[in-house]
Design a protein around this motif. Structure first.
Motif, PDB file in Angstrom:
ATOM      1  N   PHE A   4      29.482  -6.072  94.615  1.00 30.00           N
ATOM      2  CA  PHE A   4      28.846  -5.813  93.314  1.00 30.00           C
ATOM      3  C   PHE A   4      27.316  -5.780  93.458  1.00 30.00           C
ATOM      4  N   PRO A   5      26.788  -4.885  94.291  1.00 30.98           N
ATOM      5  CA  PRO A   5      25.381  -4.992  94.709  1.00 30.98           C
ATOM      6  C   PRO A   5      24.331  -4.728  93.635  1.00 30.98           C
ATOM      7  N   MET A  20      37.473 -17.916  96.726  1.00 29.09           N
ATOM      8  CA  MET A  20      38.206 -17.713  97.970  1.00 29.09           C
ATOM      9  C   MET A  20      37.605 -18.597  99.054  1.00 29.09           C
ATOM     10  N   GLY A  21      38.462 -19.214  99.866  1.00 24.91           N
ATOM     11  CA  GLY A  21      38.021 -20.120 100.910  1.00 24.91           C
ATOM     12  C   GLY A  21      39.189 -20.964 101.381  1.00 24.91           C
ATOM     13  N   PRO A  22      38.944 -21.956 102.256  1.00 21.99           N
ATOM     14  CA  PRO A  22      40.033 -22.787 102.766  1.00 21.99           C
ATOM     15  C   PRO A  22      40.419 -23.885 101.784  1.00 21.99           C
ATOM     16  N   ARG A  31      38.759  -6.854  95.617  1.00 21.05           N
ATOM     17  CA  ARG A  31      37.971  -8.020  96.034  1.00 21.05           C
ATOM     18  C   ARG A  31      38.275  -8.418  97.480  1.00 21.05           C
ATOM     19  N   ALA A  32      37.230  -8.896  98.152  1.00 17.12           N
ATOM     20  CA  ALA A  32      37.372  -9.327  99.545  1.00 17.12           C
ATOM     21  C   ALA A  32      36.355 -10.415  99.848  1.00 17.12           C
ATOM     22  N   PRO A  39      32.474 -13.942  89.344  1.00 22.21           N
ATOM     23  CA  PRO A  39      31.592 -13.691  90.492  1.00 22.21           C
ATOM     24  C   PRO A  39      32.370 -13.226  91.724  1.00 22.21           C
ATOM     25  N   LYS A  40      31.647 -12.597  92.646  1.00 27.19           N
ATOM     26  CA  LYS A  40      32.291 -11.892  93.765  1.00 27.19           C
ATOM     27  C   LYS A  40      33.120 -12.791  94.668  1.00 27.19           C
TER      28      LYS A  40
END
Length: 632
Positions: free
Chosen positions: A306-307, A84-86, A126-127, A186-187
Motif C-alpha cells: 500500500f505504498p 501476521m507473524g509467529p 496481502r503478504a 494496516p499492511k
C-alpha cells in the motif's frame, strides 16, 4: 520441517536466565509459556516462523515471546484478524491450519451432507515476507485441511473481492465460505472471515462452537500441510469463471437505465487503493453499460505494501483520495469512487461548484443509495400495496434517515446490532419469508444494494452509484443537490462520528462503568444530562438495559464481551459509544434528527457540534489523558 525445541540443546532459558533443560524440555519457571513455545516448535513447519521463534529464545526476548504465545487469537463472529507473524496470537501457517481444522470438525457436526456440498475459499493479495505468510498461502493451507478430510473445496485461482465468497456460498448451495483478508487494516494484518450456509457471516453461538473445536484440534493432521497434494486433488475446483459470469448477471438486475448509461457524459474516477477492486469494478460498469471509470494508475494494481497511503482505508477521507482528486482534475471528472482493499466498502466524493471536493460520509451515501434503491423499485413495481413487503435495514449506530423515509413511503425499516453479520442474517430471514430486502447499510461505508450478496458489497454498490450519478446528471442534478432534496423531504439527519484510540482494557472498562454508575446516583444509575442536553432514554447493549422498554430489557441482542451504550436526547439527538471488535478504538456516533420542514441547517450543525463537545467533555474527560484522538 519444524525443529522441535526438545532437539535443540543450545537454547537458553526463555526468561534469559541460565539454560535449564530436563528430559530434553526447556524449563524456564513459566510453565505455560514453555508449553506454548515447545508445542509451537513441535507443530510448525514454516522455516521462517520457526527461525523467528528460535531467535527470540536465543535472545531471551521474554516479553516478545509472551506477546506471541500468551493467548491465542480469539475466534469471534468476525472470524480472526491479527498481525501476521509467529505464535498463537498471530496469523500464520500453523494458526490457519489449526483454525481450519476446528472449523472443519464443527461443520461436520452441523451438516450431514457436508462432504457432498463443501466450502468455498477466497483470498486477497496481502503478504508478509518476514513470516512467509500471505493470503494465497493461507487459503491453500485451509483448502488442504478440508481436502484431507474428503471435503470438496471451491478455491478461487486468483484474488477476488470479498463479496464473491458469500455470493458463491448461496449460488452453489455450499455449507460455508472463508475469505482470507484483513480488509482495510494496516499492511501487516490479515484475517479469516467466515460465512455460514445461508450466505451471511456467522453469528453466535457458532463463534463459540468453532473456537472450542479449534482448541480440540491443535495438532496438525497428517495431510494438513500438504498443499501440493491438495492442489492436484479431484476434490478441488476453481469457481472463478462461473462466479464471475453469474455474479455480474445477478447485479445486472439492478440496472434499470441502460440506454441512459450508454449516452451519459458523466466522467467518474475509481481507485481500488492498491486492493483487488479494479478489475471487478471495471466489469461491473461494463455490465451496466456505463462508460468505464478512469482508474488511478498508481493504485489500480494490487500491492500488499500500500505504498501511496498511510492507511488503506477510504473511510479516512481526503488523505486516501488525493491521487483520485488529482486524476479527476486532469480528466475533468466530477465524481470519485473508492473501494477498500477487499472491495466490500465504497466511498464517494463529488467536486462542488466551488472546485472543492466533498467526501460523503457513510450516512450521507446511505441516504442517497437508500433513496435510489426505493426510487428504482417504484419504477419497476406499479402495485402500491406491494410496498408493505419491502424492507430496509441499518445498523444501530448508523443514520436513522431510512426510518424517516420508510415512515413516509410505507415500507419497513429495521435496525440491527453493529456489523453486517446481523443485517445479512436478518435479510436472510426476511427473504425466506417472501419479503423484499431492498437495501442495508452501515455508516462505515458498507452497503448491500443487492440481496444476491448478504454482506456489504463495494463492487455492486459502485456500479449502482454510477448509474445513480448518470441518472441525476441527465436531470441536471448533482449528488449534493439530491442529498439536500432527500433531507428537505424527509428531515435533516446530521451526523458526526469519530473515535479515540485506547490499548488499555482497564481504561476502557473504567470509562464505561462510570457511565453505568454516574455521579451520585449510585450503581446502575446512568446520566440524565450531558452538559446542557437532557437525556430521555438510555440503551446499554452490554448489560441488556433499555429505559424505553416497559421492563427495561433491551430487544436487540446483548453481549458482555463488548461495550455499547446509546443515549437519546430531548432535542432529537442520538449518541452511541462503543468499542471496536477489530481495532483498539472507542468509537462514538452522534446524529441530530430534525423533523421535515426544519431547514435551518446552520443552527442544526451548530447544535450537533455542541452536543459532541458536551459528550467528549462529560463522558470522556476523566480518561481523556489516557486516550489518543483520531489521527488527523
Amino acid at each position: 520441517m519444524a525443529i522441535a525445541l526438545s532437539k535443540r540443546r543450545d537454547l537458553p532459558s526463555v526468561i534469559g536466565q541460565s539454560t535449564n533443560m530436563e528430559n530434553g524440555i526447556s524449563k524456564t519457571g513459566d510453565a505455560k509459556l514453555d508449553q506454548a513455545v515447545n508445542q509451537w516448535l513441535q507443530y510448525d513447519k514454516n522455516p521462517k516462523t520457526v527461525s523467528a521463534v528460535e531467535k527470540l529464545l536465543k535472545d531471551g526476548a521474554v516479553e516478545t515471546l509472551k506477546k506471541y504465545f500468551s493467548s491465542r487469537m480469539e475466534f469471534g463472529t468476525a472470524g480472526l484478524r491479527a498481525a501476521m507473524g509467529p505464535g498463537i496470537a498471530c496469523m500464520n501457517d500453523l494458526t490457519i491450519i489449526q483454525t481450519t481444522q476446528g472449523f472443519c470438525r464443527y461443520l461436520e457436526e452441523n451438516f450431514e451432507n457436508f462432504k457432498e456440498r463443501g466450502v468455498v475459499i477466497g483470498y486477497d493479495h496481502r503478504a508478509h515476507p518476514p513470516s512467509g505468510g500471505s493470503s494465497k498461502q493461507f487459503a491453500r493451507l485451509a483448502a488442504a485441511v478440508f481436502i484431507s478430510q474428503g471435503v470438496p473445496v471451491h478455491l478461487f485461482s486468483v484474488i477476488t473481492p470479498t463479496p464473491f465468497v458469500p455470493f458463491t456460498v448461496s449460488h452453489l448451495d455450499l455449507c460455508a465460505g472463508i475469505m482470507v483478508t484483513a480488509s482495510h487494516n494496516p499492511k501487516q494484518d490479515n484475517g479469516y472471515k467466515v460465512y455460514w450456509d445461508n450466505g451471511a457471516q456467522i453469528v453466535s453461538p457458532h463463534d463459540k462452537g468453532i473456537a472450542k473445536a479449534i482448541e480440540e484440534n491443535l495438532e496438525p493432521w497428517s495431510e494438513s500441510w500438504n498443499t501440493e497434494s491438495a492442489l492436484k486433488s479431484p476434490l478441488l475446483k476453481d469457481p472463478y469463471q462461473d462466479i464471475h459470469i453469474n455474479y455480474f448477471k445477478a447485479i445486472q438486475k439492478h440496472c434499470l437505465h441502460r440506454e441512459l448509461n450508454k449516452t451519459s457524459e458523466v466522467k467518474i474516477v475509481h481507485t481500488s487503493v492498491h486492493g483487488v477492486g479494479h478489475t471487478f469494478v471495471q466489469s461491473a460498469f461494463k455490465a451496466f453499460d456505463l462508460h468505464p471509470p478512469y482508474a488511478v494508475e498508481e493504485q489500480k494494481d494490487p500491492d500488499p505494501e500500500f505504498p501511496t497511503v498511510k492507511y488503506p482505508n477510504p473511510e479516512e477521507g481526503e488523505g486516501v483520495l488525493t491521487l483520485s482528486f488529482s486524476l479527476a482534475e486532469t480528466e475533468r471528472a466530477t465524481v470519485v469512487l473508492a473501494n477498500d482493499p477487499d472491495a466490500d466498502r465504497l466511498a464517494v466524493a463529488e467536486r462542488q461548484e466551488s472546485g472543492q471536493w466533498r467526501v460523503f460520509s457513510g450516512n450521507e451515501l446511505g441516504a442517497l443509495l437508500g433513496w435510489w434503491m426505493f426510487h428504482c423499485w417504484k419504477e419497476q413495481i406499479p402495485d402500491a400495496g406491494a410496498v408493505k413487503n419491502v424492507y430496509m435495514l441499518a445498523s444501530t449506530v448508523s443514520s436513522k434517515i431510512l426510518r424517516a423515509i420508510a415512515l413516509k413511503e410505507g415500507f419497513h425499516f429495521e435496525e440491527t446490532l453493529t456489523g453486517f453479520k446481523w443485517m445479512g442474517n436478518r435479510a436472510r430471514d426476511l427473504l425466506d419469508r417472501g419479503k423484499t430486502v431492498l437495501f442495508a447499510f452501515e455508516e462505515a461505508i458498507g452497503y448491500m444494494c443487492s440481496a444476491s450478496v448478504l454482506d456489504k458489497d463495494g463492487v455492486s454498490a459502485a456500479a449502482i452509484a454510477g448509474e445513480m450519478v448518470s441518472y441525476l446528471a441527465a436531470k441536471q442534478k448533482s449528488l449534493s443537490q439530491q442529498l439536500t432534496a432527500i433531507y428537505e423531504e424527509y428531515g435533516y439527519h446530521l451526523s458526526k462520528n469519530s473515535y479515540f484510540i485506547c490499548h488499555d482494557q482497564a481504561v476502557i472498562r473504567s470509562l464505561f462503568e462510570r457511565l453505568r454508575n454516574f455521579g451520585s446516583g449510585g450503581k446502575d444509575s446512568y446520566p440524565s444530562k450531558c452538559g446542557p442536553f437532557s437525556i430521555t432514554a438510555v440503551r446499554d447493549l452490554t448489560t441488556g438495559y433499555d429505559s424505553n422498554q416497559p421492563d427495561n430489557k433491551a430487544i436487540l441482542p446483548t453481549s458482555r464481551s463488548s461495550q455499547m451504550i446509546t443515549f437519546t436526547f430531548s432535542n432529537g439527538g442520538v449518541a452511541t459509544m462503543r468499542t471496536s471488535g477489530t481495532e483498539p478504538k472507542i468509537k462514538y456516533y452522534t446524529e441530530l434528527c430534525a423533523a421535515p420542514g426544519n431547514s435551518d441547517l446552520e443552527h442544526l450543525k451548530k447544535e450537533l457540534d455542541q452536543l459532541v463537545e458536551a459528550i467528549i467533555e462529560n463522558f470522556f474527560e476523566p480518561q481523556k489523558n489516557k486516550l489518543q484522538p483520531k489521527p488527523e
